[in-house]
Design a protein around this motif. Structure first.
Motif, short mmCIF file in Angstrom:
data_model
loop_
_atom_site.label_atom_id
_atom_site.label_comp_id
_atom_site.label_asym_id
_atom_site.label_seq_id
_atom_site.Cartn_x
_atom_site.Cartn_y
_atom_site.Cartn_z
N ASN A 34 0.81 -1.22 0.00
CA ASN A 34 0.00 0.00 0.00
C ASN A 34 0.84 1.27 0.00
O ASN A 34 0.44 2.27 -0.60
N ILE A 35 2.00 1.26 0.62
CA ILE A 35 2.90 2.41 0.55
C ILE A 35 3.39 2.56 -0.88
O ILE A 35 3.47 3.68 -1.41
N GLY A 36 3.68 1.43 -1.52
CA GLY A 36 4.05 1.47 -2.93
C GLY A 36 2.94 2.06 -3.79
O GLY A 36 3.19 2.87 -4.69
N LEU A 37 1.71 1.66 -3.51
CA LEU A 37 0.58 2.22 -4.26
C LEU A 37 0.44 3.72 -4.01
O LEU A 37 0.18 4.50 -4.94
N ASN A 45 -7.68 5.22 -10.54
CA ASN A 45 -8.42 3.98 -10.82
C ASN A 45 -7.48 2.77 -10.86
O ASN A 45 -7.87 1.67 -10.47
N GLU A 46 -6.23 2.95 -11.29
CA GLU A 46 -5.26 1.86 -11.26
C GLU A 46 -4.91 1.49 -9.81
O GLU A 46 -4.82 0.32 -9.47
N LYS A 47 -4.72 2.52 -8.99
CA LYS A 47 -4.44 2.26 -7.59
C LYS A 47 -5.59 1.51 -6.94
O LYS A 47 -5.38 0.57 -6.16
N GLY A 48 -6.81 1.90 -7.27
CA GLY A 48 -7.99 1.22 -6.75
C GLY A 48 -8.05 -0.23 -7.19
O GLY A 48 -8.43 -1.12 -6.42
N TYR A 49 -7.68 -0.49 -8.44
CA TYR A 49 -7.66 -1.86 -8.97
C TYR A 49 -6.70 -2.72 -8.15
O TYR A 49 -7.07 -3.79 -7.67
#
Length: 145
Positions: A34-37, A45-49
């Motif tokens: 999640n830190i990477g995200l 939307n990519e992060k959400g995916y």
């Protein structure tokens, strides 16, 4: 025949070191992913995916561990739930693989997400197993009170 030998498996309490290591691995994997995200330069939307794939994967891995363990202990589990659990784990791995394959990330970033994902899934299974083992090891103790 030896009266001390039983056909029932003996439930042993998991060591505090293994419990702590399992929780640490899950938290490190989850946090790193999640830190990477959070720091990634990708659309929301990519992060959400990727976040949804992680959460779905954790739920699916725990469901597989629980349903496999239930079946081993003679607790009824429907074939539908058992199958959906396995399909869900495989589906999350496939979704992450396809997402990373097509992502415009460096190979090291792709590897980072893949490894933190696998670490999180494995650790979630270990945490669930530890929890179940410890509950089971306490049952005879509770029955005597």
């Amino acid at each position: 025949m030896n009266p001390h030998i039983t056909s029932q498996p003996v439930a042993h309490q998991t060591s505090p070191a293994f419990i702590g290591t399992s929780w640490a691995a899950m938290l490190v994997g989850f946090a790193a992913y999640n830190i990477g995200l959070w720091n990634a330069e990708m659309a929301l939307n990519e992060k959400g995916y990727y976040f949804t794939v992680l959460l779905y994967g954790l739920f699916a891995a725990i469901s597989v561990q629980k349903s496999v363990r239930d079946r081993l202990e003679g607790i009824p589990v429907t074939n539908l739930y058992y199958g959906i659990s396995w399909v869900s784990v495989l589906l999350t791995v496939a979704l992450l693989t396809v997402g990373l394959w097509n992502a415009t990330l460096t190979r090291s970033e792709k590897g980072f997400y893949a490894m933190s994902f696998v670490l999180s899934l494995f650790a979630a299974i270990a945490v669930q197993k530890n929890t179940r083992d410890n509950l089971q090891s306490r049952q005879p103790e509770q029955a005597s009170h």
